[in-house]
Design an enzyme around this catalytic site. Structure first.
Site, PDB file in Angstrom:
ATOM      1  N   CYS A  39      73.440  20.705   5.925  1.00 50.03           N
ATOM      2  CA  CYS A  39      72.191  20.638   6.891  1.00 50.03           C
ATOM      3  C   CYS A  39      70.787  19.677   5.985  1.00 50.03           C
ATOM      4  O   CYS A  39      72.054  20.168   5.004  1.00 50.03           O
ATOM      5  CB  CYS A  39      71.723  21.424   7.492  1.00 50.03           C
ATOM      6  SG  CYS A  39      70.806  22.396   6.901  1.00 50.03           S
ATOM      7  N   THR A  41      67.959  20.840   5.392  1.00 44.64           N
ATOM      8  CA  THR A  41      67.209  22.020   4.622  1.00 44.64           C
ATOM      9  C   THR A  41      68.497  22.806   4.038  1.00 44.64           C
ATOM     10  O   THR A  41      67.887  23.408   2.857  1.00 44.64           O
ATOM     11  CB  THR A  41      67.572  23.400   5.247  1.00 44.64           C
ATOM     12  OG1 THR A  41      66.558  23.281   6.749  1.00 44.64           O
ATOM     13  CG2 THR A  41      66.783  24.924   4.911  1.00 44.64           C
ATOM     14  N   HIS A  44      67.747  20.514   1.098  1.00 44.51           N
ATOM     15  CA  HIS A  44      66.553  21.114  -0.012  1.00 44.51           C
ATOM     16  C   HIS A  44      66.665  22.242  -0.547  1.00 44.51           C
ATOM     17  O   HIS A  44      66.108  21.920  -1.688  1.00 44.51           O
ATOM     18  CB  HIS A  44      65.243  21.156   0.904  1.00 44.51           C
ATOM     19  CG  HIS A  44      65.178  19.653   1.560  1.00 44.51           C
ATOM     20  ND1 HIS A  44      64.201  19.384   1.135  1.00 44.51           N
ATOM     21  CD2 HIS A  44      64.402  19.426   3.066  1.00 44.51           C
ATOM     22  CE1 HIS A  44      63.717  18.462   1.780  1.00 44.51           C
ATOM     23  NE2 HIS A  44      64.159  18.642   3.084  1.00 44.51           N
ATOM     24  N   HIS A  62      75.070  27.960   7.596  1.00 44.00           N
ATOM     25  CA  HIS A  62      74.656  28.369   8.784  1.00 44.00           C
ATOM     26  C   HIS A  62      75.245  27.881  10.214  1.00 44.00           C
ATOM     27  O   HIS A  62      75.374  27.931  11.124  1.00 44.00           O
ATOM     28  CB  HIS A  62      72.589  28.443   9.195  1.00 44.00           C
ATOM     29  CG  HIS A  62      71.847  26.759   8.935  1.00 44.00           C
ATOM     30  ND1 HIS A  62      71.418  27.077   8.230  1.00 44.00           N
ATOM     31  CD2 HIS A  62      72.188  26.186   9.692  1.00 44.00           C
ATOM     32  CE1 HIS A  62      71.093  25.747   7.828  1.00 44.00           C
ATOM     33  NE2 HIS A  62      70.968  25.073   9.284  1.00 44.00           N
ATOM     34  N   GLU A  63      75.593  26.052   9.761  1.00 43.97           N
ATOM     35  CA  GLU A  63      75.773  25.395  10.873  1.00 43.97           C
ATOM     36  C   GLU A  63      77.841  25.557  10.652  1.00 43.97           C
ATOM     37  O   GLU A  63      78.181  24.428   9.895  1.00 43.97           O
ATOM     38  CB  GLU A  63      75.847  23.741  10.591  1.00 43.97           C
ATOM     39  CG  GLU A  63      74.551  23.928  10.067  1.00 43.97           C
ATOM     40  CD  GLU A  63      74.547  21.870  10.118  1.00 43.97           C
ATOM     41  OE1 GLU A  63      75.020  21.148   9.886  1.00 43.97           O
ATOM     42  OE2 GLU A  63      73.252  21.302   9.903  1.00 43.97           O
ATOM     43  N   CYS A  92      62.409  39.776  15.069  1.00 43.05           N
ATOM     44  CA  CYS A  92      61.503  41.545  15.158  1.00 43.05           C
ATOM     45  C   CYS A  92      61.224  42.085  16.269  1.00 43.05           C
ATOM     46  O   CYS A  92      61.484  43.438  16.463  1.00 43.05           O
ATOM     47  CB  CYS A  92      60.071  41.299  14.330  1.00 43.05           C
ATOM     48  SG  CYS A  92      59.001  40.474  15.597  1.00 43.05           S
ATOM     49  N   CYS A  95      56.797  41.184  18.092  1.00 36.90           N
ATOM     50  CA  CYS A  95      55.410  40.845  17.168  1.00 36.90           C
ATOM     51  C   CYS A  95      55.696  39.464  18.590  1.00 36.90           C
ATOM     52  O   CYS A  95      55.814  39.506  20.334  1.00 36.90           O
ATOM     53  CB  CYS A  95      56.032  39.712  16.342  1.00 36.90           C
ATOM     54  SG  CYS A  95      57.126  38.011  17.053  1.00 36.90           S
ATOM     55  N   CYS A  98      57.573  37.502  20.728  1.00 34.94           N
ATOM     56  CA  CYS A  98      58.909  38.230  20.540  1.00 34.94           C
ATOM     57  C   CYS A  98      58.749  38.457  21.967  1.00 34.94           C
ATOM     58  O   CYS A  98      59.556  38.447  22.913  1.00 34.94           O
ATOM     59  CB  CYS A  98      59.004  39.521  19.852  1.00 34.94           C
ATOM     60  SG  CYS A  98      60.008  38.808  18.480  1.00 34.94           S
ATOM     61  N   CYS A 106      59.734  33.382  16.543  1.00 31.06           N
ATOM     62  CA  CYS A 106      59.124  35.323  15.997  1.00 31.06           C
ATOM     63  C   CYS A 106      58.433  34.942  15.212  1.00 31.06           C
ATOM     64  O   CYS A 106      58.687  33.947  13.820  1.00 31.06           O
ATOM     65  CB  CYS A 106      60.363  36.066  15.700  1.00 31.06           C
ATOM     66  SG  CYS A 106      60.147  37.199  14.720  1.00 31.06           S
TER      67      CYS A 106
END
Length: 343
Positions: A39, A41, A44, A62-63, A92, A95, A98, A106
């Protein structure tokens, strides 16, 4: 147990090494990863733009898609052999975001595959709450497109796109095209603005009206095409100053602008237009569980021509060359890594 993993070393370099993989702990699932897409990111990271966050010993990615190989204690409803994808967000749970039901944004969100090790490895342990089970008949290489499609689904939902509305997508890269497809599936009339001729050709082949801002005044053309109204919803996916200039110029009175792109530098925005025409500016970040479920359904329905969208598939051992090739190919849509030789 050890497994092959691509480890980011900095300076556009990955090394393939054997890493230890423990049995899944309580609340965890172990996956035999099948495919993982590259991807924006990830690019990058490869280019060194995120070294301070990622470091030089991280397995990214992650894809993905894969098959459950083992489950840890306390995991119910999941079993070895199930075909799955991972929604790579670990929140988490305590927070303000969340507590308000917005776990996907989050305040302490860990993005799995960036903040923790990811899917460019053959065996991968993840929290069970990130798992979405796939239909067994969905091709695993196609299923690896669910994560970016879920981004697009979330964007379109944030824009509240309605049937019959006029939508302008600024930027015809991978996410822009998926946003266009999701918006069309929502019933909108979609136009894609893009300067890359090959990406324009892809958008045209996919059935979209296209405009090249190098050739025409896109804002003027959008207003003319809509009887002087403008675009009801504009998605800024280019990450460029010209894209930001266009988004306010093309928007209709009380139009909605969805900021999809991540801008490396603060853009200048024509705030007067927000006052003058009561335009809304909407942020959109990642996805919720229901966006993943909808993306799975859209993919199974054939909303995305996966074979056309996937530009190439390389082996894990060729990952560095795949990243290099992708940085040199502005026409590519989705480059994918085959993690398992059996996939």
């Amino acid at each position: 147990m050890t497994t092959a993993a691509a480890v980011y070393r900095g300076d556009k370099h990955f090394s393939i090494k054997q890493v230890d993989v423990p049995a899944p702990g309580p609340g965890q699932v172990q996956i035999d990863v099948a495919f993982c897409g590259i991807c924006g990111t990830d690019l990058h990271i490869y280019l060194g733009h995120m070294d301070g966050r990622v470091g030089f010993e991280r397995t990214i990615g992650h894809e993905m898609s894969g098959v459950i190989s083992a489950v840890g204690a306390g995991v119910d409803g999941l079993a070895p052999g199930q075909h799955i994808v991972v929604r790579p967000l670990d929140h988490c749970g305590d927070c303000p975001a969340c507590n308000a039901g917005h776990e996907h944004i989050c305040h302490s969100l860990k993005f799995i595959g960036i903040d923790t090790d990811g899917a460019f490895q053959q065996k991968w342990n993840v929290p069970a709450h990130t798992i979405h089970v796939l239909p067994d008949d969905l091709d695993l290489s196609h299923a690896a497109l669910i994560e970016p499609l879920a981004v697009a689904v979330h964007d379109v939902d944030r824009g509240n796109v309605q049937p019959g509305e006029d939508v302008l997508v600024i930027g015809g890269g991978p996410i822009g095209m998926l946003v266009a497809m999701a918006a069309r599936e929502a019933g909108a009339n979609v136009t894609v603005s893009e300067i890359n001729e090959n990406r324009l050709a892809f958008a045209q082949k996919t059935g979209f009206t296209t405009m090249n801002p190098k050739d025409i005044d896109v804002a003027k053309a959008i207003h003319e095409a809509t009887g002087g109204k403008g675009a009801d919803v504009v998605f800024e996916v280019s990450g460029s100053q010209p894209g930001v200039d266009l988004m306010t110029a093309a928007a209709a009175t009380r139009g909605r602008i969805v900021m999809v792109a991540i801008h490396a530098t603060k853009p200048q925005i024509d705030m007067f237009q927000f006052f003058w025409r009561e335009i809304e500016l909407i942020g959109a970040r990642v996805y919720r569980p229901e966006d993943y479920d909808k993306a799975m359904a859209l993919l199974a329905k054939g909303v995305v021509d996966c074979e056309a969208f996937i530009t190439d598939i390389q082996g894990l051992s060729d990952i560095e060359a795949a990243f290099k090739a992708l940085t040199e190919n502005p026409n590519a849509m989705k480059s994918m890594i085959r993690i398992s030789e059996d996939a």
